[in-house]
Scaffold this motif. Structure first.
Motif, PDB file in Angstrom:
ATOM      1  N   THR A 189      33.406  30.275  44.117  1.00  0.00           N
ATOM      2  CA  THR A 189      32.392  30.861  43.231  1.00  0.00           C
ATOM      3  C   THR A 189      32.354  32.385  43.305  1.00  0.00           C
ATOM      4  OG1 THR A 189      30.725  30.536  44.972  1.00  0.00           O
ATOM      5  CG2 THR A 189      30.940  28.796  43.319  1.00  0.00           C
ATOM      6  N   ASP A 190      32.672  32.962  44.466  1.00  0.00           N
ATOM      7  CA  ASP A 190      32.691  34.429  44.581  1.00  0.00           C
ATOM      8  C   ASP A 190      33.746  35.030  43.654  1.00  0.00           C
ATOM      9  OD1 ASP A 190      30.692  34.318  46.468  1.00  0.00           O
ATOM     10  OD2 ASP A 190      32.098  34.270  48.164  1.00  0.00           O
ATOM     11  N   GLU A 205      35.252  37.731  38.536  1.00  0.00           N
ATOM     12  CA  GLU A 205      35.954  37.749  37.247  1.00  0.00           C
ATOM     13  C   GLU A 205      34.964  37.930  36.104  1.00  0.00           C
ATOM     14  OE1 GLU A 205      39.074  34.878  34.812  1.00  0.00           O
ATOM     15  OE2 GLU A 205      37.351  33.991  35.823  1.00  0.00           O
ATOM     16  N   ARG A 206      33.821  37.224  36.193  1.00  0.00           N
ATOM     17  CA  ARG A 206      32.836  37.289  35.110  1.00  0.00           C
ATOM     18  C   ARG A 206      32.201  38.672  35.005  1.00  0.00           C
ATOM     19  NH1 ARG A 206      27.702  37.356  34.351  1.00  0.00           N
ATOM     20  NH2 ARG A 206      27.311  37.371  36.602  1.00  0.00           N
ATOM     21  N   ILE A 216      42.462  40.509  40.869  1.00  0.00           N
ATOM     22  CA  ILE A 216      42.312  39.108  40.469  1.00  0.00           C
ATOM     23  C   ILE A 216      43.673  38.470  40.169  1.00  0.00           C
ATOM     24  CG2 ILE A 216      41.365  37.542  38.726  1.00  0.00           C
ATOM     25  CD1 ILE A 216      39.014  39.365  38.417  1.00  0.00           C
ATOM     26  N   TYR A 217      43.911  37.336  40.773  1.00  0.00           N
ATOM     27  CA  TYR A 217      45.066  36.492  40.458  1.00  0.00           C
ATOM     28  C   TYR A 217      44.535  35.127  40.031  1.00  0.00           C
ATOM     29  CZ  TYR A 217      48.264  39.821  42.698  1.00  0.00           C
ATOM     30  OH  TYR A 217      48.989  40.932  43.022  1.00  0.00           O
ATOM     31  N   PRO A 239      40.333  31.520  39.228  1.00  0.00           N
ATOM     32  CA  PRO A 239      40.605  32.873  39.741  1.00  0.00           C
ATOM     33  C   PRO A 239      40.508  32.930  41.257  1.00  0.00           C
ATOM     34  CG  PRO A 239      38.361  32.755  38.944  1.00  0.00           C
ATOM     35  CD  PRO A 239      38.966  31.401  38.681  1.00  0.00           C
ATOM     36  N   VAL A 240      41.162  33.927  41.817  1.00  0.00           N
ATOM     37  CA  VAL A 240      41.048  34.223  43.235  1.00  0.00           C
ATOM     38  C   VAL A 240      41.326  35.721  43.383  1.00  0.00           C
ATOM     39  CG1 VAL A 240      43.473  33.621  43.631  1.00  0.00           C
ATOM     40  CG2 VAL A 240      41.899  33.687  45.558  1.00  0.00           C
ATOM     41  N   VAL A 241      40.594  36.377  44.255  1.00  0.00           N
ATOM     42  CA  VAL A 241      40.769  37.820  44.467  1.00  0.00           C
ATOM     43  C   VAL A 241      41.581  38.014  45.739  1.00  0.00           C
ATOM     44  CG1 VAL A 241      39.633  40.025  44.861  1.00  0.00           C
ATOM     45  CG2 VAL A 241      38.624  38.360  43.293  1.00  0.00           C
ATOM     46  N   LEU A 242      42.737  38.676  45.589  1.00  0.00           N
ATOM     47  CA  LEU A 242      43.631  38.918  46.715  1.00  0.00           C
ATOM     48  C   LEU A 242      43.720  40.405  47.003  1.00  0.00           C
ATOM     49  CD1 LEU A 242      46.606  36.550  45.780  1.00  0.00           C
ATOM     50  CD2 LEU A 242      44.492  35.997  47.015  1.00  0.00           C
TER      51      LEU A 242
END
Length: 625
Positions: A289-290, A295-296, A306-307, A320-323
């Motif tokens: 959810t984070d 992303e939102r 964001i990937y 989405p996932v933030v790397l």
């Protein structure tokens, strides 16, 4: 006395039968076909089979067969319908499938059981694609300069020499030091660590520091090494991906020629040549959810990006996932990569071995982050051509997907496994591309040409017609001029040609137009050998020798001369094969094989046939020669 050992007859019979068996597949012409291969996320199944058959039926195209072979759907057609079928299917299936023209074997299964297969055909006979690639030497130079800049930073840090700036400029690398007294030490240690750099101290008010530029000799060596490395990587990649007998060779200072026989689809060929795939290992900053909220809202941590996961939600939306922007290790730091199947989950993956520096970074990261998530990013780059405002625009399509996101369960460094790939085939291809490495410099397609199978068929027909015409003329001449010994010579020539085709088929040689020329030349060499034998026999008869002694003496005296002449030609053929490339190798290979087979048939087989005919006739008054 005219004699020929029985074991030699047995050997000749075995050679005849084996040659006939392994030359036979060449009588079965290949079928024109359209090959349909599924892209990621799609499958070759019964639904696709029915869809393709329906489209062909509606268009009035009669297919010989539509069936799954391996991982592809093959539509066998008449050659006249191949292009029309490909143009019909390609736009309808372009979203999920690659549609390519191809040629497929019609050799019966019972011949396959013996390992018999036809000769491969070169680009000039089978058709295919020809590419001329332009290597970006400027990018190679920038890549090397960045590498030297990093090397300078490491050396200064190890020697505890503080620096203010290490910047890559268009023509050199600018290095500014914090203390003037460190300049001489810095110049000396870098000169030892990177002797190919030319170092020049800064003058005047520029402050303490120096510039570093690549020496001219090292620059020339770099550009040559870049071309050679790209050639080597392309050869490894294309060979391992299964394109039969490709030609990859350097042309000039900055270009590479690639020829792929049998490939009729330029998009497929470009994917084979230009696609690169690699892995990046990154720390995961935000998940679940984070990551969705980031992303939102667009509020992404400054050190993150964001990937998206390869898997999707049940409704088809992306996950989405933030790397972290910082890469822990990347594919160009791999030493080895092999495809594997995970013993616990049964999913395909890749076993990875990193180099020492990347292994140390991985060890440091996993030591400090046990229990935290780490992501594996799969990156694929495929060259593409788009039409914009009526003009052709060349670019690269980049696909980035997170194929694995898991918590670090323990400390590891150089050796570990990456899972999460879709299929064993994808794991094998990724391992291949990782092993072959990244290209030393990017390339663009400067020229592309498609050679159709119809042109190849015309070349084959003309080549075979020329060989057949010369062969028939030789056979007729020998029968007229040497009578019975002309018949013996013709038997030897026919067996020579049969053996030559069989051997080239067994070793998987590629036949091209120069190869056909080599076959024609070996027929001529075999003719020369038989002429020598026949003329020696006639000389012995004119000298008053008996017919049987004349035959035996003629073969014995001619054998040495034939061996000497053929050995010199053989050495020339070997030199052409060793030092030549492409068509020259094809010519040399057929020449070498033809010389070896002609020496056996001209000297041994023809003598065996002559002994069968004349050997038991003790009161022989004359010879039909």
């Amino acid at each position: 006395m005219l004699e020929y050992a029985r074991w030699k007859y047995v050997v000749a019979l075995i050679v005849l039968l084996a040659s006939a068996l392994y030359a036979l597949p060449n009588l079965y012409p290949q079928d024109a076909a359209v090959q349909i291969t599924a892209n990621r996320g799609f499958a070759v199944d019964d639904a696709l089979d029915a869809r393709v058959e329906g489209m062909l039926r509606d268009a009035g195209i009669a297919a010989k067969s539509v069936q799954k072979e391996g991982d592809s759907l093959l539509v066998r057609l008449d050659a006249a319908d191949q292009l029309r079928a490909a143009e019909l299917l390609r736009p309808a299936l372009e979203q999920g499938y690659t549609v390519a023209q191809n040629l497929v074997s019609t050799v019966p299964d019972w011949l396959d059981a013996f390992g018999a297969s036809p000769m491969r055909l070169g680009l000039d006979l089978q058709g295919g694609v020809h590419f001329l690639l332009q290597v970006d030497q400027k990018a190679a130079l920038e890549k090397r300069e960045n590498s030297y800049a990093e090397q300078i930073r490491v050396v200064l840090r190890e020697q505890k020499i503080p620096s203010q700036e290490v910047t890559v400029r268009p023509t050199d690398i600018l290095v500014r030091l914090s203390r003037a007294e460190d300049l001489s030490k810095a110049l000396s240690v870098i000169a030892v660590d990177a002797p190919e750099l030319q170092l020049q101290p800064l003058r005047g008010s520029a402050g303490p520091g120096f510039t570093a530029s690549i020496a001219p000799a090292a620059l020339d060596a770099l550009l040559t090494e870049t071309i050679n490395q790209n050639v080597s990587i392309l050869r490894n990649r294309i060979n391992a991906l299964g394109v039969a007998e490709p030609i990859v060779t350097r042309q000039g200072d900055s270009r590479i020629v690639v020829q792929l026989p049998g490939v009729q689809d330029t998009a497929l060929a470009k994917r084979v040549i230009g696609a690169t795939a690699t892995l990046e290992y990154r720390a995961a900053l935000l998940t679940n959810t984070d990551a969705v909220e980031a992303e939102r809202s667009g509020r992404v941590p400054p050190e993150g990006r964001i990937y998206y996961m390869r898997e999707r939600n049940p409704d088809g939306s992306r996950i989405p996932v933030v790397l972290a922007k910082r890469v822990i290790a990347a594919g160009d730091q791999l030493v080895a990569a092999t495809s594997i199947t995970d013993t616990e989950t049964g999913t395909p993956g890749v076993s990875v071995t990193l180099n020492a520096s990347a292994g140390q970074r991985m060890f440091d990261f996993t030591s400090q982050n046990v229990g935290k998530p780490m992501a594996v990013v799969y990156i694929e780059r495929v060259p593409e051509v788009r039409i914009v405002d009526g003009k052709e625009v060349r670019g690269t399509k980049v696909t980035e997907e997170v194929i694995s996101l898991a918590s670090i369960r323990g400390v590891f460094s150089r050796n570990f496994q990456t899972t999460g790939l879709e299929s064993p085939q994808e794991a094998q291809q990724l391992a291949l591309l990782l092993r072959s490495g990244a290209l030393a410099a990017p390339m663009e397609f400067a020229e592309e040409r498609i050679i159709g199978p119809s042109l190849g068929a015309e070349n084959i027909a003309r080549g075979l017609e020329s060989i057949a015409a010369s062969f028939v003329l030789v056979l007729v001449f020998f029968v007229i001029y040497y009578r019975m010994f002309g018949v013996i010579t013709n038997i030897a020539l026919l067996l020579n040609l049969l053996m030559l085709v069989a051997v080239m088929s067994i070793i998987g040689a590629t036949l091209s137009l120069p190869g056909l020329a080599g076959i024609a030349l070996t027929v001529g060499l075999s003719v020369d050998a038989n002429v020598l034998i026949n003329e020696r026999i006639r000389e012995e008869l004119r000298a008053g020798n008996t017919p049987l002694n004349a035959i035996a003496t003629g073969y014995e005296k001619a054998s040495g001369t034939i061996a000497d002449a053929n050995v010199t030609a053989l050495l020339a053929g070997i030199a052409l094969f060793v030092f030549g490339t492409g068509p020259v190798k094809g010519f040399a290979l057929s020449l070498i094989i033809g010389i070896l087979t002609s020496m056996y048939t001209a000297v041994s087989v023809s003598r065996g046939v002559a002994t069968l005919i004349y050997g038991r006739r003790r009161k022989l008054a004359g010879l039909a020669i």
